[in-house]
Design a protein around this motif. Structure first.
Motif, PDB file in Angstrom:
ATOM      1  N   ILE A 168      47.897 130.928 -25.565  1.00 45.55           N
ATOM      2  CA  ILE A 168      48.403 132.216 -25.093  1.00 45.55           C
ATOM      3  C   ILE A 168      49.902 132.292 -25.351  1.00 45.55           C
ATOM      4  N   LEU A 169      50.339 133.380 -25.954  1.00 46.84           N
ATOM      5  CA  LEU A 169      51.761 133.599 -26.233  1.00 46.84           C
ATOM      6  C   LEU A 169      52.391 134.411 -25.118  1.00 46.84           C
ATOM      7  N   ASP A 170      53.581 133.996 -24.687  1.00 50.85           N
ATOM      8  CA  ASP A 170      54.293 134.804 -23.700  1.00 50.85           C
ATOM      9  C   ASP A 170      55.366 135.637 -24.402  1.00 50.85           C
ATOM     10  N   THR A 171      56.026 136.484 -23.646  1.00 55.12           N
ATOM     11  CA  THR A 171      56.978 137.433 -24.236  1.00 55.12           C
ATOM     12  C   THR A 171      58.164 136.726 -24.877  1.00 55.12           C
ATOM     13  N   LEU A 254      49.949 135.089 -16.657  1.00 57.94           N
ATOM     14  CA  LEU A 254      49.770 134.147 -17.760  1.00 57.94           C
ATOM     15  C   LEU A 254      49.123 132.859 -17.279  1.00 57.94           C
ATOM     16  N   VAL A 255      49.587 132.340 -16.145  1.00 61.42           N
ATOM     17  CA  VAL A 255      49.042 131.091 -15.612  1.00 61.42           C
ATOM     18  C   VAL A 255      47.584 131.271 -15.210  1.00 61.42           C
ATOM     19  N   LYS A 256      47.275 132.390 -14.530  1.00 63.47           N
ATOM     20  CA  LYS A 256      45.886 132.634 -14.108  1.00 63.47           C
ATOM     21  C   LYS A 256      44.970 132.834 -15.308  1.00 63.47           C
ATOM     22  N   LEU A 257      45.458 133.529 -16.321  1.00 67.73           N
ATOM     23  CA  LEU A 257      44.642 133.736 -17.518  1.00 67.73           C
ATOM     24  C   LEU A 257      44.397 132.417 -18.242  1.00 67.73           C
ATOM     25  N   ALA A 258      45.402 131.555 -18.299  1.00 65.26           N
ATOM     26  CA  ALA A 258      45.221 130.244 -18.926  1.00 65.26           C
ATOM     27  C   ALA A 258      44.218 129.395 -18.145  1.00 65.26           C
ATOM     28  N   GLN A 259      44.253 129.480 -16.811  1.00 68.06           N
ATOM     29  CA  GLN A 259      43.263 128.766 -16.012  1.00 68.06           C
ATOM     30  C   GLN A 259      41.865 129.322 -16.235  1.00 68.06           C
ATOM     31  N   LEU A 261      40.644 130.860 -18.945  1.00 66.90           N
ATOM     32  CA  LEU A 261      40.133 130.585 -20.284  1.00 66.90           C
ATOM     33  C   LEU A 261      40.206 129.112 -20.658  1.00 66.90           C
ATOM     34  N   GLY A 262      40.859 128.287 -19.833  1.00 67.83           N
ATOM     35  CA  GLY A 262      41.064 126.898 -20.197  1.00 67.83           C
ATOM     36  C   GLY A 262      41.966 126.751 -21.402  1.00 67.83           C
ATOM     37  N   ALA A 263      42.957 127.641 -21.519  1.00 71.16           N
ATOM     38  CA  ALA A 263      43.822 127.690 -22.697  1.00 71.16           C
ATOM     39  C   ALA A 263      45.188 127.085 -22.385  1.00 71.16           C
ATOM     40  N   LYS A 264      45.999 126.938 -23.426  1.00 72.93           N
ATOM     41  CA  LYS A 264      47.376 126.481 -23.301  1.00 72.93           C
ATOM     42  C   LYS A 264      48.325 127.662 -23.446  1.00 72.93           C
ATOM     43  N   ILE A 265      49.523 127.523 -22.902  1.00 76.41           N
ATOM     44  CA  ILE A 265      50.544 128.564 -22.986  1.00 76.41           C
ATOM     45  C   ILE A 265      51.647 128.087 -23.929  1.00 76.41           C
ATOM     46  N   ILE A 266      51.997 128.934 -24.895  1.00 81.82           N
ATOM     47  CA  ILE A 266      53.129 128.649 -25.769  1.00 81.82           C
ATOM     48  C   ILE A 266      54.314 129.471 -25.287  1.00 81.82           C
ATOM     49  N   THR A 267      55.426 128.803 -24.978  1.00 77.34           N
ATOM     50  CA  THR A 267      56.570 129.499 -24.400  1.00 77.34           C
ATOM     51  C   THR A 267      57.844 128.729 -24.735  1.00 77.34           C
ATOM     52  N   ASN A 268      58.988 129.333 -24.475  1.00 76.22           N
ATOM     53  CA  ASN A 268      60.260 128.616 -24.440  1.00 76.22           C
ATOM     54  C   ASN A 268      61.008 128.936 -23.149  1.00 76.22           C
ATOM     55  N   ASP A 269      60.258 129.450 -22.152  1.00 73.02           N
ATOM     56  CA  ASP A 269      60.801 129.778 -20.838  1.00 73.02           C
ATOM     57  C   ASP A 269      60.705 128.535 -19.947  1.00 73.02           C
ATOM     58  N   PHE A 270      61.852 128.028 -19.516  1.00 68.87           N
ATOM     59  CA  PHE A 270      61.881 126.798 -18.719  1.00 68.87           C
ATOM     60  C   PHE A 270      61.158 126.983 -17.382  1.00 68.87           C
ATOM     61  N   ASN A 271      61.373 128.124 -16.713  1.00 61.46           N
ATOM     62  CA  ASN A 271      60.751 128.355 -15.399  1.00 61.46           C
ATOM     63  C   ASN A 271      59.233 128.483 -15.518  1.00 61.46           C
ATOM     64  N   LEU A 272      58.764 129.225 -16.527  1.00 64.27           N
ATOM     65  CA  LEU A 272      57.319 129.343 -16.730  1.00 64.27           C
ATOM     66  C   LEU A 272      56.714 127.977 -17.033  1.00 64.27           C
ATOM     67  N   ASN A 273      57.432 127.161 -17.766  1.00 64.40           N
ATOM     68  CA  ASN A 273      56.955 125.811 -18.077  1.00 64.40           C
ATOM     69  C   ASN A 273      56.691 125.025 -16.801  1.00 64.40           C
TER      70      ASN A 273
END
Length: 379
Positions: A168-171, A254-259, A261-273
């Protein structure tokens, strides 16, 4: 060709229906007018009924075909937005409900016409109940199969492969733009999902009155269009926000959707990480990847840099490597706008990036040939 065949078939059905309707009315006792009517008038009425239905078929068939095509397109788009897991469990629940309704129907239908109506209502009720229960309880029902060793291993392997397949891509990572080059290089595999709420946030940023934000949003949309046009990049817009409407924050969605679908999140946001890690969601951070592939610099190594500005502390100068790594040169303020050799003294690795501390290799304070001389009060 298919539309023409359907068109002819519908007109034929209308014509046959008109003939059957006229024949039934003439030979039945429902209308007293036809009882003593001569035979030739009966044939005329049947022909008139057939002609009327034929004209109705010619007028209504194009509309029916258009409505059916729109309905099929709507159903196809709706089914594409439904997750495969929900579709499978809903189908199983519907089949079980229809089997139960078919077993009960003969006993109820024996009552008469009230029983027939009741059996139809019961079938509709059980169908809805089977669909809703199996979709809402899908995780619990699948866990029953997971208790069996064979099914449990298969489900774990499927979940692991599915988690590796969807990303999953974030903004922030879309606006950053490096994700496009990573996908083109082949280091990222699987399907990239762009949730509809992320796309909506990008649109709001692109429409912002702030020029900087507007340019960032438009850059993100341009990068998405570029990635979608690339045949080697598998990217999809994910529109199914079921269960996420109550979450206002995009990061929470994003976190709920990843849970889900069992997917990973691609980001460069430190807080979201950090938030995703607390919820057990795996994150691929572009900044961490960039820091990992930077060349290793050890204390004592020599490098040639250009000091571009002064630092925060007194006498410090600041230089940058080609990859953007900041180098703090102790006593480098006097070398601003000069290219000098420096020696690395220490390296500081932080979550935001890497910082290198160095000192000039040839310091004027200790090099007598550089024109530095020590004086005292007397002179």
């Amino acid at each position: 060709m298919v539309k023409r065949i359907v068109y002819i078939a519908l007109i034929t059905a209308f014509t046959a229906g008109g003939f059957a309707t006229g024949y039934f009315l003439v030979n039945s006792d429902l209308i007293a007018f036809f009882v003593n009517l001569p035979q030739q008038f009966k044939f005329g009425f049947i022909g008139l009924s057939t002609l009327f239905f034929l004209v109705a078929g010619i007028l209504l068939t194009p509309l029916l075909i258009r409505w059916v095509v729109r309905l099929m397109d709507f159903l196809e788009q709706y089914l594409q937005r439904i997750p495969s897991q929900d579709l499978l469990m809903g189908s199983v629940g519907l089949v079980i409900a229809l089997i139960i309704a078919n077993l009960i129907r003969p006993a109820i239908s024996s009552i008469g016409w009230p029983g027939i109506v009741l059996s139809i209502l019961l079938t509709l009720f059980l169908s809805y109940l089977g669909l809703s229960v199996f979709i809402k309880k899908r995780e619990e029902l699948l866990s029953l199969f997971a208790s069996i060793p064979k099914f449990g291993k298969e489900r774990a392997s499927k979940a692991e492969s599915r988690g590796g397949q969807f990303k999953i891509l974030d903004t922030s990572v879309i606006i950053d733009g490096r994700i496009s080059e990573l996908c083109e290089s082949g280091f990222i595999e699987g399907v990239l999902l762009v949730p509809a709420f992320v796309l909506e946030e990008l649109r709001h940023i692109a429409d912002s009155p702030d020029l900087l934000k507007r340019n960032r949003g438009r850059r993100g949309l341009d990068i998405l269009n570029k990635m979608r046009k690339d045949q080697d990049i598998k990217i999809q817009i994910y529109d199914n926000n079921r269960g996420l409407e109550e979450s206002a924050e995009v990061d929470t969605k994003l976190v709920k959707l990843a849970q889900k679908l069992g997917a990973k999140i691609i980001t460069n946001d430190f807080n979201l990480n950090k938030v995703a890690e607390l919820h057990g969601v795996r994150v691929l951070n572009i900044n961490e990847l960039a820091n990992a592939v930077k060349p290793v610099v050890l204390p004592g190594e020599e490098m040639v840099v250009q000091v571009v500005k002064d630092g925060k502390e007194t006498g410090q100068g600041v230089a940058y490597l080609d990859d953007g790594t900041m180098i703090v040169v102790d006593g480098g303020k006097r070398y601003i706008n000069q290219t000098i050799p420096v020696l690395v003294t220490s390296v500081l690795q932080t979550a935001a990036g890497r910082m290198i501390f160095a000192k000039p290799k040839y310091d004027r304070r200790v090099d007598g040939q550089a024109g530095y001389a020590e004086v005292n009060v007397i002179g």
